[in-house]
Design a protein around this motif. Sequence first.
Motif, PDB file in Angstrom:
ATOM      1  N   GLN A   5       0.902  -1.166  -0.116  1.00 14.91           N
ATOM      2  CA  GLN A   5      -0.172   0.019   0.000  1.00 14.91           C
ATOM      3  C   GLN A   5       0.807   1.218  -0.119  1.00 14.91           C
ATOM      4  N   GLU A   6       1.940   1.206   0.770  1.00 17.81           N
ATOM      5  CA  GLU A   6       2.993   2.400   0.741  1.00 17.81           C
ATOM      6  C   GLU A   6       3.507   2.537  -0.485  1.00 17.81           C
ATOM      7  N   VAL A   7       3.956   1.513  -1.239  1.00 21.34           N
ATOM      8  CA  VAL A   7       4.624   1.657  -2.431  1.00 21.34           C
ATOM      9  C   VAL A   7       3.539   2.253  -3.439  1.00 21.34           C
ATOM     10  N   ALA A  12       1.489   6.720  -6.667  1.00 20.26           N
ATOM     11  CA  ALA A  12       0.776   7.483  -7.307  1.00 20.26           C
ATOM     12  C   ALA A  12       0.897   8.950  -7.288  1.00 20.26           C
ATOM     13  N   ASN A  13       1.634   9.195  -5.697  1.00 14.91           N
ATOM     14  CA  ASN A  13       1.948  10.564  -5.450  1.00 14.91           C
ATOM     15  C   ASN A  13       3.047  10.943  -6.638  1.00 14.91           C
ATOM     16  N   ASP A  14       3.978  10.422  -6.703  1.00 14.87           N
ATOM     17  CA  ASP A  14       5.124  10.620  -7.912  1.00 14.87           C
ATOM     18  C   ASP A  14       4.274  11.025  -9.271  1.00 14.87           C
ATOM     19  N   ALA A  15       3.373  10.281  -9.828  1.00 13.18           N
ATOM     20  CA  ALA A  15       2.688  10.195 -10.838  1.00 13.18           C
ATOM     21  C   ALA A  15       1.725  11.443 -10.729  1.00 13.18           C
ATOM     22  N   SER A  16       1.127  11.844  -9.763  1.00 12.68           N
ATOM     23  CA  SER A  16       0.546  13.049  -9.527  1.00 12.68           C
ATOM     24  C   SER A  16       1.228  14.355  -9.738  1.00 12.68           C
ATOM     25  N   VAL A  17       2.397  14.379  -9.214  1.00  8.45           N
ATOM     26  CA  VAL A  17       3.494  15.378  -9.084  1.00  8.45           C
ATOM     27  C   VAL A  17       4.099  15.625 -10.601  1.00  8.45           C
TER      28      VAL A  17
END
Length: 61
Positions: A5-7, A12-17
């Motif tokens: 889940q953390e990965v 997802a955060n990296d893709a969003s940024v």
Amino acid sequence: MQSEQEVIRLLANDASVRTLLKIRDILADENLSDKECFYKIEAIVSLFETLGIMSGGRHDF
């Protein structure tokens, strides 16, 4: 070791940024015309500015 889940959250955060940075670059491109999509672009630019992300000199009105 990180949980699955953390990965996923980090990816997802990296893709969003990366997506937001690409949108910022498009908005800052002085070679693009924004006349047809003025209000949509204005809304995106205003959101960026609210978040403290400046999108360049095109938003000077």
